[in-house]
Design a protein around this motif. Structure first.
Motif, PDB file in Angstrom:
ATOM      1  N   ALA A   4      -5.519   9.801   0.957  1.00  0.00           N
ATOM      2  CA  ALA A   4      -4.961   9.765  -0.398  1.00  0.00           C
ATOM      3  C   ALA A   4      -6.061   9.467  -1.420  1.00  0.00           C
ATOM      4  O   ALA A   4      -6.125  10.059  -2.499  1.00  0.00           O
ATOM      5  CB  ALA A   4      -3.863   8.702  -0.492  1.00  0.00           C
ATOM      6  N   HIS A  25      -4.318   6.139   3.813  1.00  0.00           N
ATOM      7  CA  HIS A  25      -4.820   5.584   2.555  1.00  0.00           C
ATOM      8  C   HIS A  25      -6.115   6.267   2.156  1.00  0.00           C
ATOM      9  O   HIS A  25      -6.333   6.611   1.001  1.00  0.00           O
ATOM     10  CB  HIS A  25      -5.111   4.087   2.703  1.00  0.00           C
ATOM     11  N   ARG A  43      -9.763  -0.544  -3.777  1.00  0.00           N
ATOM     12  CA  ARG A  43      -8.442  -0.420  -3.178  1.00  0.00           C
ATOM     13  C   ARG A  43      -8.248  -1.362  -2.000  1.00  0.00           C
ATOM     14  O   ARG A  43      -7.186  -1.927  -1.812  1.00  0.00           O
ATOM     15  CB  ARG A  43      -8.172   1.011  -2.743  1.00  0.00           C
ATOM     16  N   GLU A  87      -7.530  11.938  -4.399  1.00  0.00           N
ATOM     17  CA  GLU A  87      -7.517  11.492  -5.787  1.00  0.00           C
ATOM     18  C   GLU A  87      -8.908  11.548  -6.402  1.00  0.00           C
ATOM     19  O   GLU A  87      -9.118  12.159  -7.450  1.00  0.00           O
ATOM     20  CB  GLU A  87      -6.988  10.056  -5.827  1.00  0.00           C
ATOM     21  N   VAL A  88      -9.880  10.933  -5.750  1.00  0.00           N
ATOM     22  CA  VAL A  88     -11.220  10.812  -6.332  1.00  0.00           C
ATOM     23  C   VAL A  88     -11.941  12.161  -6.369  1.00  0.00           C
ATOM     24  O   VAL A  88     -12.671  12.467  -7.308  1.00  0.00           O
ATOM     25  CB  VAL A  88     -12.067   9.784  -5.554  1.00  0.00           C
ATOM     26  N   GLU A  99      -5.036  10.889 -12.341  1.00  0.00           N
ATOM     27  CA  GLU A  99      -6.305  10.902 -11.638  1.00  0.00           C
ATOM     28  C   GLU A  99      -7.412  10.273 -12.476  1.00  0.00           C
ATOM     29  O   GLU A  99      -7.348  10.308 -13.708  1.00  0.00           O
ATOM     30  CB  GLU A  99      -6.663  12.351 -11.284  1.00  0.00           C
ATOM     31  N   PRO A 100      -8.437   9.756 -11.794  1.00  0.00           N
ATOM     32  CA  PRO A 100      -9.536   9.084 -12.518  1.00  0.00           C
ATOM     33  C   PRO A 100     -10.429  10.107 -13.205  1.00  0.00           C
ATOM     34  O   PRO A 100     -11.522  10.433 -12.725  1.00  0.00           O
ATOM     35  CB  PRO A 100     -10.263   8.338 -11.394  1.00  0.00           C
TER      36      PRO A 100
END
Lengths: 273, 83
Positions: B9, B6, B52, B13-14, A246-247
């Protein structure tokens, strides 16, 4: 501890190598931080890397550049040129303590700083490691200014700010505050000019590009790939490694990507350059 | 993979949503509903979308409406991709 920088005292933490083999010259890594809030969010990863590498015979120096962290100066006084000097000062500090084998690691915007400084010191830097490098300074600046725009979202104010307007204010010589960071126009302009491909195009030492991705694509994003390709075409030795994770530099909650630490340590295994 | 998948996801993640990501779908409200979505993370989400999908989000396009739900965000991305 504090290192005397050209513009003021710089806060730095040094992790000396816990084992020293008398047959291998001492080696150390200088880590250069990301920009603004990313620096805070990445601190834990930097400290973990430092501890891990130091336990494997490579000293690590974590530096707060002027105007950031616990170093002297306000953020509004920070300048790219001062940061460049700070990095050189830190590298000299290592050399003066017998670390003639030196490497650089730059995270995010720190990667640009690392590449810019890498060619300027003697003895030569052995390798430059890039963690999620910023590829285009102007994109990075836009994303930073956008934080302030985003803060105004949903407030229903028709005269709300735009990135364009904030850039206009910087161009007019105004300091613009974003999420508590007073960004000086000179620093903004310097960041705006940065292009990773330009900075690395004349690199004489190997570059290791470590990119963290958690999503469905497992290759460098298009702009990054273009930069890496330009380096390969100009015979720069660059190795790209994709890391699942992860960032962590954008996430407020402390996030660890141990695969990134492992991959970095592998680069320094066995005393090889 | 559909754009919505997308986008989900990317949000997971962020915003580091972890298992809560499994509950996301087109109708899930975002801005004002997800505590993780503060101004820094909105900017991070836009930046990640740009990288992305290879799109550029202009100032004028940034509105609270885009971030109303997962579906509205995915629709915005689709619109940019076919522009």
């Amino acid at each position: 501890m504090f290192i005397e920088g050209r513009s003021g005292r710089l806060f730095a933490v040094f992790y000396p190598p816990s084992v020293l083999d008398p047959n291998i010259p001492k080696r150390a890594l200088l880590c250069l931080p990301p920009f603004a809030e990313e620096m805070n969010r990445a601190r834990r990863m930097a400290a973990l890397l430092a501890r891990e590498l130091a336990s494997r015979a490579t000293g690590v120096l974590l530096l707060d550049t002027y105007g950031t962290g616990d170093s002297a100066g306000d953020f509004a006084e920070a300048r790219w040129e001062i940061w460049r000097d700070d990095a050189t000062t830190a590298l000299d500090w290592l050399r003066d303590r017998g670390y003639r084998r030196r490497a650089l690691l730059g995270l995010r915007l720190g990667a640009c700083l690392a590449l810019e400084v890498a060619g300027r010191v003697r003895p030569e830097i052995e390798r430059v490691v890039l963690w999620q490098p910023v590829v285009t300074g102007s994109v990075h600046l836009n994303q930073f200014l956008r934080i302030r725009v985003a803060a105004g979202l949903g407030a229903g104010d028709p005269s709300r700010e735009t990135v364009k307007a904030l850039r206009g204010r910087l161009a007019a010589g105004e300091i613009v505050e974003v999420a508590g960071y007073a960004l000086a126009p000179q620093l903004a302009a310097a960041i705006d000019r940065l292009r990773l491909d330009e900075l690395g195009v004349a690199a004489t030492m190997p570059i290791d590009w470590l990119e963290v991705a958690g999503g469905p694509t497992d290759s460098l994003p298009p702009a990054a790939e273009t930069a890496a390709k330009r380096w390969r075409d100009t015979r720069v030795q660059v190795a790209v490694k994709m890391i699942r994770g992860e960032p962590f530099w954008t996430i407020e909650k402390t996030t660890i990507v141990s695969a990134l630490i492992d991959a970095t340590c592998e680069l320094f295994e066995g005393g090889r350059a | 993979m559909r754009t919505t998948d997308h986008v989900i996801a990317l949000l997971v993640e962020v915003l580091q949503l972890g298992d809560r990501g499994k509950g996301l779908d087109e109708l899930t409200p975002l801005l004002g509903a997800l505590p993780e979505l503060d101004s820094m993370s909105v900017a991070a989400v836009i930046g990640a979308l740009e990288e992305r999908f290879g799109i550029i989000v202009e100032d004028e396009e940034l509105s609270a409406e885009i971030f109303a739900t997962v579906g509205s965000l995915a629709a915005f991305v689709d619109q940019k991709l076919t522009a």
